[in-house]
Design an enzyme around this catalytic site. Structure first.
Site, PDB file in Angstrom:
ATOM      1  N   ASP A 137      25.450  45.211  54.146  1.00 43.97           N
ATOM      2  CA  ASP A 137      25.746  46.538  53.450  1.00 43.97           C
ATOM      3  C   ASP A 137      25.527  46.751  52.163  1.00 43.97           C
ATOM      4  O   ASP A 137      25.676  45.538  51.141  1.00 43.97           O
ATOM      5  CB  ASP A 137      27.475  46.718  53.724  1.00 43.97           C
ATOM      6  N   THR A 138      24.949  47.682  51.773  1.00 39.68           N
ATOM      7  CA  THR A 138      24.559  47.794  50.161  1.00 39.68           C
ATOM      8  C   THR A 138      25.422  48.982  49.714  1.00 39.68           C
ATOM      9  O   THR A 138      25.525  49.905  50.117  1.00 39.68           O
ATOM     10  CB  THR A 138      22.931  48.372  49.975  1.00 39.68           C
TER      11      THR A 138
END
Length: 193
Positions: free
Chosen positions: A72-73
């Site tokens: 997840d960014t």
């Protein structure tokens, strides 16, 4: 290189698929819908790691011999997390806020096998030039960045025209810190040379 566990990537992101493929490793994609809520007390890197770990938990019962990768960014301007914009106005506001300043992109990654779960993150500092309203409008109109945290993709026009420099991994900003991921796969003995 030998994979000791078949690799699974739990992501629909074409960018993550391309980056993992760039390591020359075969993998399958498996995707489930997972809510991306997180506890409010978490800040910055803890949010990215929590979300990557939370995504992996949704697959835990299905894992046999595989090694699952989730990520997840997030984009952080100070302590504020800029999520994916819902519409043009929100995208414009995000890019206006990022204009002429620096921010951090943090990607949390989880590697899950039947035996262990490893979570880590990488941070890259990104410096935008002062963007004109016309440049922001052009980018939003032509690239529709609604699937990107912070309303931009570094690999797109805005990255080429608007980003002055970065400190850290370019690939992390794209969505997967492949050097750190590779190192972890070797250390966890998922991959041998």
């Amino acid at each position: 290189m030998n994979l000791l566990h078949p690799l699974l990537l739990a992501s629909n992101s074409p960018r993550r698929k391309e980056l993992l493929a760039g390591l020359g490793l075969p993998f399958d994609v498996r995707v489930k819908e997972v809510r991306e809520d997180f506890p409010e007390h978490l800040k910055r890197a803890a949010v990215a790691e929590f979300l990557a770990s939370h995504k992996a938990d949704a697959y835990a019962a299905d894992i046999e011999t595989e090694a699952l990768i989730t990520a997840d960014t997030i984009v952080c301007l100070g302590d504020k997390i800029l999520n994916k914009p819902q519409h043009d106005e929100e995208a414009f506001a995000m890019l206006r806020a990022l204009s002429g300043t620096s921010h951090e992109v943090i990607t949390g990654v989880c590697i899950l096998t039947k035996q262990q779960k490893t979570v880590f993150h990488d941070v890259t500092k990104v410096y935008f030039k002062q963007l004109s309203d016309a440049e922001i409008d052009y980018y939003i109109t032509h690239y529709k960045p609604y699937d990107k945290a912070g309303a931009y993709g570094i690999q797109e026009w805005i990255g080429m025209a608007g980003i002055e420099r970065i400190e850290g991994s370019y690939y992390n900003v794209v969505g997967l810190p492949v050097q750190k991921l590779y190192q972890q796969l070797v250390e966890l003995k998922v991959l041998t040379l």
